[in-house]
Design an enzyme around this catalytic site. Structure first.
Site, PDB file in Angstrom:
ATOM      1  N   TYR A 113     -25.547 -91.299  39.310  1.00 29.30           N
ATOM      2  CA  TYR A 113     -24.533 -90.829  38.370  1.00 29.30           C
ATOM      3  C   TYR A 113     -24.193 -89.359  38.582  1.00 29.30           C
ATOM      4  CZ  TYR A 113     -25.322 -95.159  35.723  1.00 29.30           C
ATOM      5  OH  TYR A 113     -25.426 -96.472  35.327  1.00 29.30           O
TER       6      TYR A 113
ATOM      7  N   LYS B 257     -36.797 -99.895  43.504  1.00 28.80           N
ATOM      8  CA  LYS B 257     -36.344-100.839  44.528  1.00 28.80           C
ATOM      9  C   LYS B 257     -36.877-100.355  45.869  1.00 28.80           C
ATOM     10  CE  LYS B 257     -33.992-104.533  45.696  1.00 28.80           C
ATOM     11  NZ  LYS B 257     -34.566-105.868  45.429  1.00 28.80           N
TER      12      LYS B 257
ATOM     13  N   ASP C 185     -34.855-105.935  40.262  1.00 26.64           N
ATOM     14  CA  ASP C 185     -34.325-107.280  40.070  1.00 26.64           C
ATOM     15  C   ASP C 185     -35.365-108.177  39.395  1.00 26.64           C
ATOM     16  OD1 ASP C 185     -35.745-106.859  42.406  1.00 26.64           O
ATOM     17  OD2 ASP C 185     -34.544-108.210  43.634  1.00 26.64           O
TER      18      ASP C 185
ATOM     19  N   ASP D   2     -30.150 -97.678  32.798  1.00 29.04           N
ATOM     20  CA  ASP D   2     -28.900 -97.979  32.102  1.00 29.04           C
ATOM     21  C   ASP D   2     -28.719 -99.485  31.983  1.00 29.04           C
ATOM     22  OD1 ASP D   2     -26.442 -97.729  30.910  1.00 29.04           O
ATOM     23  OD2 ASP D   2     -25.432 -96.862  32.637  1.00 29.04           O
TER      24      ASP D   2
ATOM     25  N   ASP E  37     -29.616-102.173  28.353  1.00 35.88           N
ATOM     26  CA  ASP E  37     -28.612-103.055  27.758  1.00 35.88           C
ATOM     27  C   ASP E  37     -29.126-104.488  27.745  1.00 35.88           C
ATOM     28  OD1 ASP E  37     -26.989-100.877  27.458  1.00 35.88           O
ATOM     29  OD2 ASP E  37     -25.218-101.806  28.355  1.00 35.88           O
TER      30      ASP E  37
END
Length: 353
Positions: A141, A188, A220, A244, A248
């Protein structure tokens, strides 16, 4: 008297922040500590009135304030602006970076009366009590972004420094040591060099916390495990984009993203906001769930002002309202009492009494 800067922002932000302020004033009524609320512009509202998403006046007020309460930013009206000028990048991400708010805390605790509101089976979600600790000022970001012309292309650069990783992972170990002693670092590392760097640093820090059980999980798999067996998690620490997405996802364990509060901290100052967005489709209709913002106010009392008793009073008041069967539309099932935004705020105030 501590100063709190209130930034309602856009969409439902203008409806939910007044309810949090109302609850904060009620819980502190007659107490030795009271808060002085000041107001400012951020996001699309700031673009319309001041020409940019984070006006200089707002940033100066945020730097001077003892804490910040933020609603939400963004909406279709500003989606066609260049990315750096949009409410999200030019407003929300900009204030996080300017204030060095590197640690985002999002607690996800299943309340018994909301088990049936979750889209997952009761036996999957009934014992969930976890915290996601998200690094907030680094990664994709905030890395260099750009476009290429031959061939047409676009890029976003993912960079993390040693210091950025150390400070968030250290906080994760400290948090886990005070809870159930389990820290899951999500990365990851099978693909990304930045994740391998993250994992190396995490393993090194773990040597100082032998009482904390450290596990590693690819992002994942973490997403799958959050819907398969979420109760296995205590504290999750992860980088910006992964956090992020995962927060959610985790919000739906409780039935609605309208229940997830958050605190963004830099060690001295905190910014408190719900995890959800501006929901322009329901803005102005008295339909939004204010509970995430109200619970973010409780986090403010806890982390910025050390008012643990008052923070717990707000949390218990929210639980009492829900136990009584009151719901906003996002949580409501057949037969439950549906309240609007303002009415839910009033119900929490009444429960405080």
């Amino acid at each position: 008297m501590p100063n709190v800067l209130v930034l309602p922002g856009d969409g439902i932000g203008k409806e939910i922040t007044p309810e949090a302020v109302k609850v904060l004033e009620a819980v502190l009524k007659g107490r030795s500590t009271s808060l002085n609320f000041q107001y400012g512009l951020i996001g699309g509202a700031a673009i319309d009135e001041a020409g940019k998403a984070l006006p200089d006046e707002t940033l100066a007020a945020a730097q001077a304030a003892d804490a910040i309460l933020l609603g939400s930013v963004g909406g279709p009206k500003w989606d066609t602006l260049p990315a750096p000028q949009r409410p999200e990048l030019g407003g929300l991400l900009a204030i996080r970076k300017a204030l060095s708010l590197y640690a985002n805390i999002r607690p996800v605790k299943m309340l018994p009366m909301l088990v049936e509101s979750s889209t997952l089976r009761a036996e999957v979600v009934e014992n969930v009590d976890l915290v996601v600790l998200r690094e907030l000022t680094g990664g994709l970001y905030f890395g260099e972004k750009g476009r290429g012309t031959n061939p047409k292309s676009a890029f976003d650069t993912l960079i993390y420094t040693e210091e950025e990783i150390q400070r968030i992972v250290e906080m994760g170990f400290q948090m886990a040591a005070k809870r159930r002693g389990k820290l899951c670092s999500v990365d990851k590392a099978n693909v990304l060099e930045s994740s391998r760097f993250w994992r190396e640093i995490t393993v090194e820090i773990a040597k100082r916390y032998p009482e904390v059980e450290l596990t590693h999980m690819y992002v994942d798999n973490a997403a799958m495990q959050l819907v398969r067996w979420p109760a296995q998690f205590d504290v999750i620490v992860t980088e910006n984009m992964f956090g992020d997405i995962l927060t959610d996802l985790a919000s739906m364990l409780m039935g609605s993203i309208g229940m997830i509060s958050s605190a963004s901290l830099n060690g001295n100052k905190g910014l408190y906001e719900p995890a959800h967005g501006s929901a322009p489709d329901i803005a102005g209709k008295n339909l939004a769930n204010p509970l995430a913002t109200i619970l973010s106010g409780a986090l403010m009392l806890r982390y910025s002002f050390g008012l643990e008793e008052e923070a717990q009073r707000i949390e218990r008041a929210v639980e009492r309202v829900l136990q009584a069967g009151y719901r906003t539309p996002d949580l409501a099932k057949s037969g439950e009492k549906v309240l609007g935004t303002r009415e839910m705020g009033n119900a929490v105030v009444e429960a405080l009494k």
